[in-house]
Design a protein around this motif. Structure first.
Motif, PDB file in Angstrom:
ATOM      1  N   HIS A 135      -2.280  45.169 -89.487  1.00  0.00           N
ATOM      2  CA  HIS A 135      -0.989  45.819 -89.233  1.00  0.00           C
ATOM      3  C   HIS A 135      -0.613  46.851 -90.298  1.00  0.00           C
ATOM      4  CE1 HIS A 135       0.210  43.216 -85.847  1.00  0.00           C
ATOM      5  NE2 HIS A 135      -0.416  42.252 -86.504  1.00  0.00           N
ATOM      6  N   GLU A 136      -0.920  46.569 -91.553  1.00  0.00           N
ATOM      7  CA  GLU A 136      -0.607  47.446 -92.681  1.00  0.00           C
ATOM      8  C   GLU A 136       0.888  47.738 -92.811  1.00  0.00           C
ATOM      9  OE1 GLU A 136      -3.027  50.934 -92.365  1.00  0.00           O
ATOM     10  OE2 GLU A 136      -4.895  49.822 -92.592  1.00  0.00           O
ATOM     11  N   THR A 137       1.718  46.809 -92.325  1.00  0.00           N
ATOM     12  CA  THR A 137       3.173  46.986 -92.400  1.00  0.00           C
ATOM     13  C   THR A 137       3.824  45.975 -93.337  1.00  0.00           C
ATOM     14  OG1 THR A 137       3.512  45.543 -90.483  1.00  0.00           O
ATOM     15  CG2 THR A 137       3.277  47.920 -90.058  1.00  0.00           C
ATOM     16  N   PHE A 138       3.043  45.095 -93.938  1.00  0.00           N
ATOM     17  CA  PHE A 138       3.572  44.074 -94.838  1.00  0.00           C
ATOM     18  C   PHE A 138       2.483  43.682 -95.827  1.00  0.00           C
ATOM     19  CE2 PHE A 138       1.969  42.005 -90.994  1.00  0.00           C
ATOM     20  CZ  PHE A 138       1.023  41.127 -91.509  1.00  0.00           C
ATOM     21  N   LYS A 139       2.902  42.973 -96.874  1.00  0.00           N
ATOM     22  CA  LYS A 139       1.958  42.475 -97.881  1.00  0.00           C
ATOM     23  C   LYS A 139       1.998  40.950 -97.916  1.00  0.00           C
ATOM     24  CE  LYS A 139      -0.237  44.686-100.068  1.00  0.00           C
ATOM     25  NZ  LYS A 139      -1.559  45.284 -99.760  1.00  0.00           N
ATOM     26  N   VAL A 140       0.881  40.374 -98.299  1.00  0.00           N
ATOM     27  CA  VAL A 140       0.738  38.919 -98.343  1.00  0.00           C
ATOM     28  C   VAL A 140       0.426  38.482 -99.772  1.00  0.00           C
ATOM     29  CG1 VAL A 140      -0.629  36.954 -97.527  1.00  0.00           C
ATOM     30  CG2 VAL A 140      -0.048  38.824 -95.950  1.00  0.00           C
ATOM     31  N   TYR A 141       1.142  37.467-100.237  1.00  0.00           N
ATOM     32  CA  TYR A 141       0.928  36.898-101.566  1.00  0.00           C
ATOM     33  C   TYR A 141       0.785  35.383-101.434  1.00  0.00           C
ATOM     34  CZ  TYR A 141       2.932  41.342-103.265  1.00  0.00           C
ATOM     35  OH  TYR A 141       3.204  42.675-103.519  1.00  0.00           O
ATOM     36  N   ARG A 191       6.879  48.918-101.965  1.00  0.00           N
ATOM     37  CA  ARG A 191       8.089  49.224-101.198  1.00  0.00           C
ATOM     38  C   ARG A 191       8.135  50.703-100.842  1.00  0.00           C
ATOM     39  NH1 ARG A 191      14.168  47.249-102.968  1.00  0.00           N
ATOM     40  NH2 ARG A 191      15.112  47.396-100.879  1.00  0.00           N
ATOM     41  N   GLY A 192       8.281  50.985 -99.564  1.00  0.00           N
ATOM     42  CA  GLY A 192       8.349  52.356 -99.083  1.00  0.00           C
ATOM     43  C   GLY A 192       7.003  53.035 -98.944  1.00  0.00           C
ATOM     44  N   ARG A 193       5.896  52.295 -99.177  1.00  0.00           N
ATOM     45  CA  ARG A 193       4.567  52.901 -99.136  1.00  0.00           C
ATOM     46  C   ARG A 193       3.692  52.329 -98.021  1.00  0.00           C
ATOM     47  NH1 ARG A 193       3.314  52.650-105.681  1.00  0.00           N
ATOM     48  NH2 ARG A 193       5.228  53.734-106.339  1.00  0.00           N
ATOM     49  N   LEU A 194       4.225  51.432 -97.229  1.00  0.00           N
ATOM     50  CA  LEU A 194       3.458  50.830 -96.140  1.00  0.00           C
ATOM     51  C   LEU A 194       3.716  51.575 -94.837  1.00  0.00           C
ATOM     52  CD1 LEU A 194       4.178  47.064 -96.899  1.00  0.00           C
ATOM     53  CD2 LEU A 194       2.191  48.410 -97.614  1.00  0.00           C
ATOM     54  N   LYS A 195       2.883  51.279 -93.845  1.00  0.00           N
ATOM     55  CA  LYS A 195       3.118  51.853 -92.524  1.00  0.00           C
ATOM     56  C   LYS A 195       4.474  51.394 -92.000  1.00  0.00           C
ATOM     57  CE  LYS A 195      -1.475  52.518 -90.470  1.00  0.00           C
ATOM     58  NZ  LYS A 195      -2.353  52.092 -89.357  1.00  0.00           N
ATOM     59  N   PRO A 196       5.158  52.235 -91.233  1.00  0.00           N
ATOM     60  CA  PRO A 196       6.436  51.790 -90.658  1.00  0.00           C
ATOM     61  C   PRO A 196       6.214  50.676 -89.651  1.00  0.00           C
ATOM     62  CG  PRO A 196       5.791  53.925 -89.763  1.00  0.00           C
ATOM     63  CD  PRO A 196       4.841  53.639 -90.883  1.00  0.00           C
ATOM     64  N   LYS A 197       7.175  49.766 -89.560  1.00  0.00           N
ATOM     65  CA  LYS A 197       7.090  48.674 -88.595  1.00  0.00           C
ATOM     66  C   LYS A 197       7.299  49.205 -87.174  1.00  0.00           C
ATOM     67  CE  LYS A 197       8.782  45.055 -91.698  1.00  0.00           C
ATOM     68  NZ  LYS A 197       8.822  45.906 -92.901  1.00  0.00           N
ATOM     69  N   PRO A 198       6.843  48.443 -86.170  1.00  0.00           N
ATOM     70  CA  PRO A 198       7.122  48.832 -84.779  1.00  0.00           C
ATOM     71  C   PRO A 198       8.628  48.969 -84.559  1.00  0.00           C
ATOM     72  CG  PRO A 198       5.527  47.047 -84.858  1.00  0.00           C
ATOM     73  CD  PRO A 198       6.029  47.222 -86.255  1.00  0.00           C
ATOM     74  N   LEU A 199       9.027  49.837 -83.654  1.00  0.00           N
ATOM     75  CA  LEU A 199      10.453  50.088 -83.430  1.00  0.00           C
ATOM     76  C   LEU A 199      11.204  48.853 -82.945  1.00  0.00           C
ATOM     77  CD1 LEU A 199      10.341  53.657 -81.850  1.00  0.00           C
ATOM     78  CD2 LEU A 199      11.064  53.018 -84.158  1.00  0.00           C
ATOM     79  N   ASN A 200      10.591  48.078 -82.046  1.00  0.00           N
ATOM     80  CA  ASN A 200      11.225  46.845 -81.551  1.00  0.00           C
ATOM     81  C   ASN A 200      12.675  47.082 -81.114  1.00  0.00           C
ATOM     82  OD1 ASN A 200       8.988  45.204 -81.969  1.00  0.00           O
ATOM     83  ND2 ASN A 200       9.618  44.585 -84.018  1.00  0.00           N
ATOM     84  N   LEU A 201      12.886  48.153 -80.377  1.00  0.00           N
ATOM     85  CA  LEU A 201      14.255  48.549 -80.051  1.00  0.00           C
ATOM     86  C   LEU A 201      14.998  47.490 -79.249  1.00  0.00           C
ATOM     87  CD1 LEU A 201      13.710  52.325 -79.216  1.00  0.00           C
ATOM     88  CD2 LEU A 201      14.640  51.314 -81.307  1.00  0.00           C
ATOM     89  N   TRP A 202      14.314  46.869 -78.297  1.00  0.00           N
ATOM     90  CA  TRP A 202      14.982  45.870 -77.460  1.00  0.00           C
ATOM     91  C   TRP A 202      15.365  44.638 -78.283  1.00  0.00           C
ATOM     92  CZ3 TRP A 202      18.022  45.061 -73.801  1.00  0.00           C
ATOM     93  CH2 TRP A 202      18.116  43.829 -73.133  1.00  0.00           C
TER      94      TRP A 202
END
Length: 346
Positions: free
Chosen positions: A130-136, A322-333
């Motif tokens: 996904h490249e939208t979050f990090k895991v620790y 922070r601010g350097r990852l891919k944007p998350k899906p819009l998930n508008l609904w």
């Protein structure tokens, strides 16, 4: 200037998950407050800070907001940190771990603080995908007190009975007569606790009545470290609370567990439960070896510093990602439904 954090609280199980983290935050001289969703009981003490409204959270402007459920409000300020409400034991019998609820990526969190190899490996694969979050891998905040507490020796054999809430899996309706019989016939103490989502009041009333009528039975609304300490054996079904109990190096008897293994004394018939409990009290050597290996696979860290690692992970994310990852899906609904539920449109 002290850092600020918020605990996003949806169900009562959140309190013992967040409180060790609260202690670690305060030990660093930083600040923390709680936001409690409507419908969740307020179990805060006098020295704990509550933010009554969404606007209060916005004004508080935390560095991070911790969530132990599946959802967190995307429009709140701060890094959204998942700290989980249990271990990935795949209680629904999933053969594909990516289909398990524990690993479902819903697009709300910026970072996930995993507990051990059983969760880290899969989340790392999802991070790459996904490249939208990090895991620790930090370990679970809830269990830090388990490794700091003194051992407890029972004066009388004690069983802790705990269940999941999932229909078709929970043993609560099935075992009530068996437990009632054992309460009356065996020289054991019983401590009974149930998942907060278990909503079968008829069944719960039977267990409450059992506790009211018998001195050797205690009904527990929110299980604590002390409850784990005071029990010698757990009786369960397929709840992730099994893992928590095993961290105290204690055996577990299960009824129709969906993922049975050599770490459990699993039963398929109610008539087998009594004998399995008798065996568990003897702590068979091979069983206890399996218990240790299984618990280490799920909770890798035993130094009581999981909360410190979580806070260090938040700092690392804030500085490096922070601010350097891919944007998350819009998930508008989904976002619309959340706002509409709250009637919050700011």
């Amino acid at each position: 200037m002290p850092k600020r954090y918020v605990f996003f609280t949806s169900l009562p199980y959140a309190y013992p998950i967040y409180r060790p983290l609260q202690e670690a935050i305060r030990a660093k001289g930083d600040e923390v407050a709680w936001y409690i969703e409507e419908g969740c009981p307020n179990l805060l003490t006098k020295d704990e800070v509550i933010l009554e409204t969404i606007d209060d959270v916005v004004q508080y402007n935390p560095l991070a907001i911790f969530g132990c459920g599946n959802t967190i409000y995307h429009f709140l300020p701060g890094i959204k940190v998942a700290v989980f409400h249990g271990y990935p034991i795949l209680k629904r019998g999933e053969t594909d771990v990516l289909r398990a609820s524990h690993f479902r990526i819903r697009g709300w969190f910026d970072m996930y603080c995993t507990q051990g190899p059983s969760s880290t490996e899969t989340f790392k694969l999802l991070e790459s995908k996904h490249e939208t979050f990090k895991v620790y891998e930090t370990g679970w905040s809830k269990v830090d007190p388990y490794f700091k507490s003194e051992a407890h020796v029972s004066t009388k054999p004690t069983v802790l009975y705990a269940t999941t809430f999932t229909k078709g899996i929970t043993s609560a309706p099935v075992l009530v007569d068996t437990i009632t019989k054992l309460v009356k016939e065996k020289p054991w103490n019983w401590r009974l606790t149930f998942h907060p989502k278990l909503d079968d009041q008829t069944v719960l009333d039977k267990y409450r009545k059992l506790a009211d009528e018998h001195e050797n039975v205690t009904f527990i609304d929110n299980v604590s470290t002390e409850d784990f300490q005071q029990a010698d054996v757990m009786l369960c079904d397929s709840s992730s609370i099994i893992l928590e109990f095993m961290l105290f190096n204690k055996p577990v008897v299960t009824y129709r567990n969906t993922k049975p293994g050599s770490h459990l004394l699993n039963t398929q018939n109610i008539n087998e439960v009594e004998n399995a409990l008798e065996v568990a009290f003897t702590r068979p050597k091979e069983l206890m070896k399996e218990v240790e290996a299984y618990s280490l696979f799920h909770e890798a860290h035993r130094d009581g510093r999981n909360c410190e690692r979580i806070l260090e992970a938040v700092d690392d994310f804030n500085i490096n990602h922070r601010g350097r990852l891919k944007p998350k899906p819009l998930n508008l609904w989904r976002k619309f439904r959340l706002r509409n539920r709250l009637k919050y449109w700011k």
